[in-house]
Design a protein around this motif. Structure first.
Motif, mmCIF file in Angstrom:
data_model
loop_
_atom_site.group_PDB
_atom_site.id
_atom_site.type_symbol
_atom_site.label_atom_id
_atom_site.label_comp_id
_atom_site.label_asym_id
_atom_site.label_seq_id
_atom_site.Cartn_x
_atom_site.Cartn_y
_atom_site.Cartn_z
ATOM 1 N N ARG A 192 -26.214 34.324 -12.656
ATOM 2 C CA ARG A 192 -24.891 34.527 -12.535
ATOM 3 C C ARG A 192 -23.972 33.674 -11.707
ATOM 4 N NH1 ARG A 192 -23.125 40.512 -12.028
ATOM 5 N NH2 ARG A 192 -21.608 39.766 -10.662
ATOM 6 N N VAL A 193 -24.840 32.810 -10.730
ATOM 7 C CA VAL A 193 -24.467 31.901 -9.960
ATOM 8 C C VAL A 193 -24.117 30.701 -10.884
ATOM 9 C CG1 VAL A 193 -24.993 30.377 -8.011
ATOM 10 C CG2 VAL A 193 -25.209 32.586 -7.876
ATOM 11 N N GLN A 194 -25.122 30.364 -11.765
ATOM 12 C CA GLN A 194 -24.998 29.262 -12.577
ATOM 13 C C GLN A 194 -23.859 29.540 -13.643
ATOM 14 O OE1 GLN A 194 -26.162 26.349 -12.489
ATOM 15 N NE2 GLN A 194 -25.286 25.482 -14.318
ATOM 16 N N ALA A 195 -23.470 30.613 -14.091
ATOM 17 C CA ALA A 195 -22.346 31.028 -15.009
ATOM 18 C C ALA A 195 -21.155 30.602 -14.231
ATOM 19 C CB ALA A 195 -22.527 32.345 -15.616
ATOM 20 N N TYR A 196 -21.181 31.357 -12.975
ATOM 21 C CA TYR A 196 -19.835 30.797 -12.154
ATOM 22 C C TYR A 196 -19.516 29.545 -12.224
ATOM 23 C CZ TYR A 196 -16.797 31.224 -7.788
ATOM 24 O OH TYR A 196 -15.952 30.827 -7.117
ATOM 25 N N ARG A 197 -20.701 28.708 -11.826
ATOM 26 C CA ARG A 197 -20.430 27.450 -11.654
ATOM 27 C C ARG A 197 -19.665 26.566 -12.846
ATOM 28 N NH1 ARG A 197 -25.731 26.572 -9.370
ATOM 29 N NH2 ARG A 197 -25.857 26.934 -7.046
ATOM 30 N N ILE A 198 -20.666 27.035 -14.318
ATOM 31 C CA ILE A 198 -20.070 26.570 -15.362
ATOM 32 C C ILE A 198 -18.688 26.721 -15.480
ATOM 33 C CG2 ILE A 198 -20.479 26.822 -17.943
ATOM 34 C CD1 ILE A 198 -23.418 27.480 -17.264
ATOM 35 N N LEU A 199 -18.207 28.023 -15.338
ATOM 36 C CA LEU A 199 -16.780 28.297 -15.874
ATOM 37 C C LEU A 199 -15.837 27.514 -14.588
ATOM 38 C CD1 LEU A 199 -17.286 32.089 -16.214
ATOM 39 C CD2 LEU A 199 -16.722 30.405 -17.961
ATOM 40 N N ASN A 200 -16.252 27.669 -13.387
ATOM 41 C CA ASN A 200 -15.377 26.812 -12.443
ATOM 42 C C ASN A 200 -15.359 25.160 -12.834
ATOM 43 O OD1 ASN A 200 -13.907 28.155 -9.914
ATOM 44 N ND2 ASN A 200 -15.849 29.361 -10.273
ATOM 45 N N ASP A 201 -16.470 24.806 -13.020
ATOM 46 C CA ASP A 201 -16.291 23.516 -13.333
ATOM 47 C C ASP A 201 -15.470 23.100 -14.502
ATOM 48 O OD1 ASP A 201 -18.013 22.992 -11.108
ATOM 49 O OD2 ASP A 201 -19.983 22.542 -12.338
ATOM 50 N N ALA A 202 -15.503 23.908 -15.567
ATOM 51 C CA ALA A 202 -14.677 23.632 -16.586
ATOM 52 C C ALA A 202 -13.347 24.007 -16.517
ATOM 53 C CB ALA A 202 -15.378 24.879 -17.826
ATOM 54 N N SER A 203 -12.921 24.867 -15.725
ATOM 55 C CA SER A 203 -11.672 25.018 -15.338
ATOM 56 C C SER A 203 -11.012 23.910 -14.361
ATOM 57 C CB SER A 203 -11.185 26.269 -14.452
ATOM 58 O OG SER A 203 -11.705 26.085 -13.087
ATOM 59 N N LYS A 204 -11.706 23.152 -13.669
ATOM 60 C CA LYS A 204 -11.533 21.945 -13.021
ATOM 61 C C LYS A 204 -11.079 20.876 -14.119
ATOM 62 C CE LYS A 204 -13.412 23.454 -8.659
ATOM 63 N NZ LYS A 204 -14.242 23.592 -7.908
ATOM 64 N N ARG A 205 -12.401 20.719 -14.968
ATOM 65 C CA ARG A 205 -12.003 19.573 -16.049
ATOM 66 C C ARG A 205 -10.915 19.801 -16.879
ATOM 67 N NH1 ARG A 205 -17.403 20.654 -16.481
ATOM 68 N NH2 ARG A 205 -17.529 21.812 -18.457
ATOM 69 N N ALA A 206 -10.653 21.143 -17.263
ATOM 70 C CA ALA A 206 -9.566 21.389 -18.059
ATOM 71 C C ALA A 206 -8.183 21.339 -17.235
ATOM 72 C CB ALA A 206 -9.649 22.989 -18.629
ATOM 73 N N GLY A 207 -8.264 21.111 -16.106
ATOM 74 C CA GLY A 207 -6.967 21.125 -15.168
ATOM 75 C C GLY A 207 -6.110 22.213 -15.055
ATOM 76 N N ILE A 208 -6.789 23.438 -15.204
ATOM 77 C CA ILE A 208 -6.089 24.649 -15.139
ATOM 78 C C ILE A 208 -6.580 25.469 -13.515
ATOM 79 C CG2 ILE A 208 -5.799 24.946 -17.491
ATOM 80 C CD1 ILE A 208 -8.069 27.212 -17.424
ATOM 81 N N TYR A 209 -7.505 25.069 -13.004
ATOM 82 C CA TYR A 209 -8.028 25.541 -11.514
ATOM 83 C C TYR A 209 -6.947 25.788 -10.753
ATOM 84 C CZ TYR A 209 -11.057 26.847 -7.784
ATOM 85 O OH TYR A 209 -11.660 27.108 -6.694
ATOM 86 N N GLU A 210 -5.802 24.768 -10.529
ATOM 87 C CA GLU A 210 -4.965 24.994 -9.521
ATOM 88 C C GLU A 210 -3.998 25.785 -9.985
ATOM 89 O OE1 GLU A 210 -5.251 23.511 -6.410
ATOM 90 O OE2 GLU A 210 -7.212 22.774 -7.100
ATOM 91 N N LYS A 211 -3.575 26.037 -11.274
ATOM 92 C CA LYS A 211 -2.854 26.924 -11.715
ATOM 93 C C LYS A 211 -3.027 28.374 -11.613
ATOM 94 C CE LYS A 211 -0.032 27.863 -15.855
ATOM 95 N NZ LYS A 211 -0.049 27.632 -17.375
ATOM 96 N N ILE A 212 -4.382 28.651 -12.050
ATOM 97 C CA ILE A 212 -4.651 30.296 -12.147
ATOM 98 C C ILE A 212 -5.438 30.713 -10.926
ATOM 99 C CG2 ILE A 212 -4.220 30.073 -14.550
ATOM 100 C CD1 ILE A 212 -6.945 30.045 -15.189
ATOM 101 N N GLY A 213 -5.900 29.819 -9.994
ATOM 102 C CA GLY A 213 -6.737 30.354 -8.971
ATOM 103 C C GLY A 213 -8.218 30.423 -9.247
ATOM 104 N N SER A 214 -8.972 31.044 -8.839
ATOM 105 C CA SER A 214 -10.341 31.122 -8.740
ATOM 106 C C SER A 214 -10.838 31.786 -10.452
ATOM 107 C CB SER A 214 -11.091 32.002 -7.517
ATOM 108 O OG SER A 214 -12.438 32.019 -7.816
ATOM 109 N N ILE A 215 -11.624 30.988 -10.926
ATOM 110 C CA ILE A 215 -12.312 31.687 -12.150
ATOM 111 C C ILE A 215 -13.625 32.012 -11.706
ATOM 112 C CG2 ILE A 215 -13.225 30.990 -14.312
ATOM 113 C CD1 ILE A 215 -10.186 30.542 -14.942
ATOM 114 N N GLY A 216 -13.996 33.078 -12.174
ATOM 115 C CA GLY A 216 -15.344 33.676 -12.138
ATOM 116 C C GLY A 216 -16.026 34.295 -13.231
ATOM 117 N N THR A 217 -17.069 34.651 -13.318
ATOM 118 C CA THR A 217 -17.467 35.454 -14.464
ATOM 119 C C THR A 217 -16.835 36.631 -14.700
ATOM 120 O OG1 THR A 217 -19.352 36.493 -12.921
ATOM 121 C CG2 THR A 217 -20.066 34.404 -13.893
ATOM 122 N N HIS A 218 -16.038 37.134 -13.782
ATOM 123 C CA HIS A 218 -15.262 38.550 -14.008
ATOM 124 C C HIS A 218 -14.046 38.221 -14.619
ATOM 125 C CE1 HIS A 218 -16.471 42.656 -13.619
ATOM 126 N NE2 HIS A 218 -15.394 42.889 -13.329
#
Length: 184
Positions: A106-132
């Motif tokens: 689960r932790v690795q899945a969380y990291r994968i999604l968060n890293d992708a949201s940062k690379r995509a430039g959407i992390y700041e806009k939509i807040g925390s992305i998690g597996t949920h």
């Protein structure tokens, strides 16, 4: 990970996120959003559950409820594209690259999604992305496509419409905007 996570409401943001991923990780985003499963159920999927199939029969760990999920044409395309023929049916779809015949955590899945949201430039806009976020995005897309809230509530196994609306991030402002948009 006690922080609240949110659905990815914008299709443009979702596509940016999807484009920031490839292979197994892209499939994680796609299936997580298309199936609406909890991450604990998603990570246990085996290649044979998906390859060449039209339906997935899965007993949810948390509620012990049997779910039958019909694959959309786009899900079938993604499965065909990202699950190679040289992988055995009893291998995990989201196999750990550490080996040992285990799925990613689960932790690795969380990291994968968060890293992708940062690379995509959407992390700041939509807040925390998690597996949920994937499950919440599933519910939000259904709502956006006009699926009745009681049906979404049932699919997510919630006890009230209010709980489901809050879960998928439908705010009082969005409800007001919907009422304001009706011309009679």
């Amino acid at each position: 990970m006690a922080n609240e996570v949110f659905p990815i409401k914008s299709k443009r943001d979702f596509n940016k996120m999807k484009n920031a991923l490839d292979g197994r990780n892209r499939l994680l985003l796609t299936l997580g959003t298309a199936f609406g499963l909890r991450i604990s159920d998603l990570l246990t999927l085996k290649v044979g559950d998906l390859r060449g199939q039209d339906l997935l029969h899965i007993r949810e760990k948390k509620r012990k409820k049997l779910r039958v999920i019909t694959f959309s044409p786009s899900v079938k395309r993604e499965i065909k594209e990202y699950i190679s023929n040289d992988v055995a049916d009893d291998d995990y779809v989201f196999a750990s690259r550490q080996g040992g015949g285990k799925p990613i955590t689960r932790v690795q899945a969380y990291r994968i999604l968060n890293d992708a949201s940062k690379r995509a430039g959407i992390y700041e806009k939509i807040g925390s992305i998690g597996t949920h976020s994937l499950r919440k995005t599933f519910g939000y897309r259904l709502y956006e496509n006009g699926v009745d809230i009681t049906r979404i509530m049932s699919m997510l196994n919630h006890s009230s419409e209010r709980e489901t609306l809050k879960y998928i991030g439908i705010t009082a402002d969005e409800i007001s905007e919907a009422y304001e948009s009706i011309e009679v």
